[in-house]
Design an enzyme around this catalytic site. Structure first.
Site, short mmCIF file in Angstrom:
data_model
loop_
_atom_site.label_atom_id
_atom_site.label_comp_id
_atom_site.label_asym_id
_atom_site.label_seq_id
_atom_site.Cartn_x
_atom_site.Cartn_y
_atom_site.Cartn_z
N GLU A 1 0.81 -1.23 0.00
CA GLU A 1 0.00 0.00 0.00
C GLU A 1 0.84 1.27 0.00
OE1 GLU A 1 -3.44 0.27 2.45
OE2 GLU A 1 -4.23 -1.67 1.84
N HIS B 1 -2.11 -1.70 10.44
CA HIS B 1 -1.51 -3.04 10.49
C HIS B 1 -0.29 -3.02 11.40
CE1 HIS B 1 -3.41 -5.13 6.86
NE2 HIS B 1 -3.89 -3.90 6.80
#
Length: 595
Positions: free
Chosen positions: A221, A488
């Site tokens: 990402e 995360h």
């Protein structure tokens, strides 16, 4: 021949792409800022709803008006940009000569440790990042790059033997550092790192800092080009080889229009020999607009007797919507097939493969019942997951890697140290980590929450080859250093790769002198390896075992390795294991190698 840095074969095409991108950027930025008018939970606490509504009424038209005025120019630039992507290689490469290249892997030798970090850093355009309850992409990119660069500067830990005593009472190890503010730098020079005791089969730790001196960074990402540039600028002094802007965009190569690249970003200390990228053809929904795929890399680690020592890295980011289990399963199958094709195409006769790692955000966990298809996928028969015992069953120390995005800014997890302390407690894991979900995305309340959703993985496998290698998991890390900067937890894996000496290659030693209690009788001898370790008469060692009342004597109950007659040794010659050598050493006999 080395990799070309530019994704375009000619400077003209590269320059044209830069010009077109500069015309598209204002519209890109305005759309992102319009989407960014929504608030994160932290912004809601700072700014009451009436004030925010007033800000939206004022800022919205100011952003929308120039967007409409720029639309014709942006449309023309977009029509030029689309066919230009047909000539673009699906990745860009940055090479920065390093004044301190990594130590090459040498075989045979004492073994070489390789450290890997995988992290979903959620560096999307500001407007898209808000959907994950994250803001300020450029500031977060700066913070992430600084933390990774700081960790890269710290020396690699010294090789230490695994503990062989009783396990520690702590379920998790601890890594300490001074208190940090969210997204703020620690005091200069504060790099305290407390070692943890690991289980014999590889254990886990929760750590507030990135592992020191990682060899490879595999990020997901990294969609924003400015954020990518910040990462490259700060990481390039420590990682000579960086792959970025990975993925096919436009209308070519995949099944739909791709407006965003794959978000994959790879940094390596070791030279890259070959690179290939594959785009998944089955994305759907919002995931269809980004070029998610598999990045395959072959790295040069060293050489042994004219043979290359190489490693393989496979970095990916799978389909996200929870209901699409079949799509994720198909992508895993494609990924395995592509990885094998890549290795077959780039392997040379005699290559020694030190490691083969498959990592990334796989978007399924080990606790949700509707992830059963992915949990039972064949990838777990080909690769080893160091955190896994079986389908829906992790090792006791493994925890989830996906945060409860509504709790990202809670005080208890607002700094790396606070998050580490919170996640070391079962109650903290239940509150701040995302729990099991159903196929429709709703929380699964039918069973226990477990340790959270572990959707980020670092898998590995061994390869047969001309050199017999063994891979040992030294450490698995769940990293809290990106508190408030990502939804995360990054993961770290440290693998120790050692060569196993074959019987015909062992240098044997014979007895020169012993103390009286261990005078050599006639008969077969016990040989120890490698050269420089003692050789003891078999009968003398048996006598020592019988006399010993300690538990250490049980080491000799292990099966012995036999059969080295091809070296001219007497029938019955035995090779000792490490605990057996340690026990014999207590006899205080004086030995030296035979020359």
């Amino acid at each position: 021949m080395g990799l070309r840095e530019s994704p375009y074969a000619s400077r003209f095409l590269g320059g044209l792409d830069a010009v077109v991108s500069s015309f598209l950027f204002p519209s890109y930025w305005l759309v992102s800022q319009l989407l960014a008018l929504q608030q994160t939970t932290a912004e809601k606490q700072r700014q009451p709803c009436p004030l925010h509504a007033l800000w939206v009424l004022l800022a919205g038209p100011l952003l929308l008006l120039p967007l409409l005025l720029l639309a014709p120019c942006s449309l023309l630039a977009f029509l030029v940009w689309l066919p230009l992507q047909a000539a673009r290689r699906p990745f860009a490469y940055q090479h920065t000569p390093s004044p301190c290249p990594p130590q090459p892997c040498l075989l045979p030798g004492q073994g070489k440790a390789f450290a890997f970090v995988s992290a979903n850093v959620c560096l999307l355009p500001d407007g898209l990042a808000k959907f994950s309850n994250l803001a300020q992409t450029q500031q977060r990119a700066q913070h992430i790059a600084q933390r990774l660069a700081r960790a890269a500067q710290r020396p690699a830990p010294l090789q230490e033997p695994h503990a062989r005593g009783a396990p520690s009472k702590q379920k998790y190890g601890a890594t300490d550092s001074s208190p940090l503010g969210a997204c703020r730098s620690p005091p200069p020079g504060d790099h305290r790192h407390v070692a943890v005791q690991m289980a014999l089969d590889g254990g886990g730790e929760i750590t507030a800092v990135f592992p020191p001196h990682a060899d490879f960074l595999c990020l997901q990402e990294v969609f924003d080009s400015q954020a990518s540039a910040r990462l490259r600028r700060l990481l390039s002094p420590h990682y000579a080889h960086i792959l970025y802007d990975v993925g096919l965009t436009g209308l070519l190569g995949c099944s739909a229009l791709k407006l965003l690249n794959s978000g994959l970003f790879l940094a390596s200390r070791y030279p890259l020999l070959a690179v290939h990228y594959h785009c998944y053809p089955n994305g759907s929904g919002e995931d269809a607009f980004c070029a998610k795929g598999l990045l395959c890399v072959q790295v040069q680690l060293g050489a042994s007797q004219g043979q290359r020592i190489v490693g393989y890295l496979n970095c990916t980011h799978l389909h996200a919507p929870e209901a699409d289990a079949q799509i994720r399963s198909d992508q895993l199958t494609l990924g395995l097939h592509w990885a094998q094709l890549f290795q077959d195409a780039n392997q040379q006769p005699g290559d020694i493969v030190a490691f083969d790692v498959y990592c990334g955000d796989l978007n399924f966990d080990t606790c949700s019942p509707d992830d059963a298809m992915e949990q039972n996928h064949e990838i777990f028969t080909l690769y080893t997951d160091p955190c896994r015992l079986g389908p829906r069953k992790d090792k006791p120390w493994a925890i989830g890697t996906l945060m409860n995005y509504l709790e990202i800014y809670s005080e208890a997890v607002s700094t790396p140290e606070k998050m580490k302390r919170a996640l070391e407690q079962a109650e903290g894991r239940r509150k701040y980590l995302a729990g099991p979900i159903l196929a429709n995305g709703a929380p699964d309340l039918s069973g226990p929450r477990g340790e959270g959703r572990r959707i980020d993985y670092i898998l590995y496998r061994e390869h047969p080859g001309p050199a017999e290698l063994t891979t040992t998991v030294e450490k698995v890390s769940f990293i809290t250093q990106l508190a408030t900067c990502s939804d995360h937890l990054p993961m770290g894996l440290r693998l120790l790769v050692t060569s196993v000496a074959k019987p015909e290659e062992i240098d044997f030693v014979t007895i020169i002198q012993t103390r009286p209690a261990l005078q050599a009788p006639k008969g077969p001898t016990m040989a120890l390896h490698p050269a420089g370790t003692p050789a003891v008469p078999l009968a003398a060692v048996q006598e020592l075992c019988c006399a010993s009342r300690s538990a250490k004597a049980s080491a000799f109950q292990q099966p012995f390795r036999r059969g080295v007659q091809n070296k001219g040794l007497p029938l019955g010659t035995i090779l000792l294991s490490q605990p057996q050598r340690a026990l014999v050493g207590e006899s205080r006999a004086c030995y030296k190698p035979c020359r």
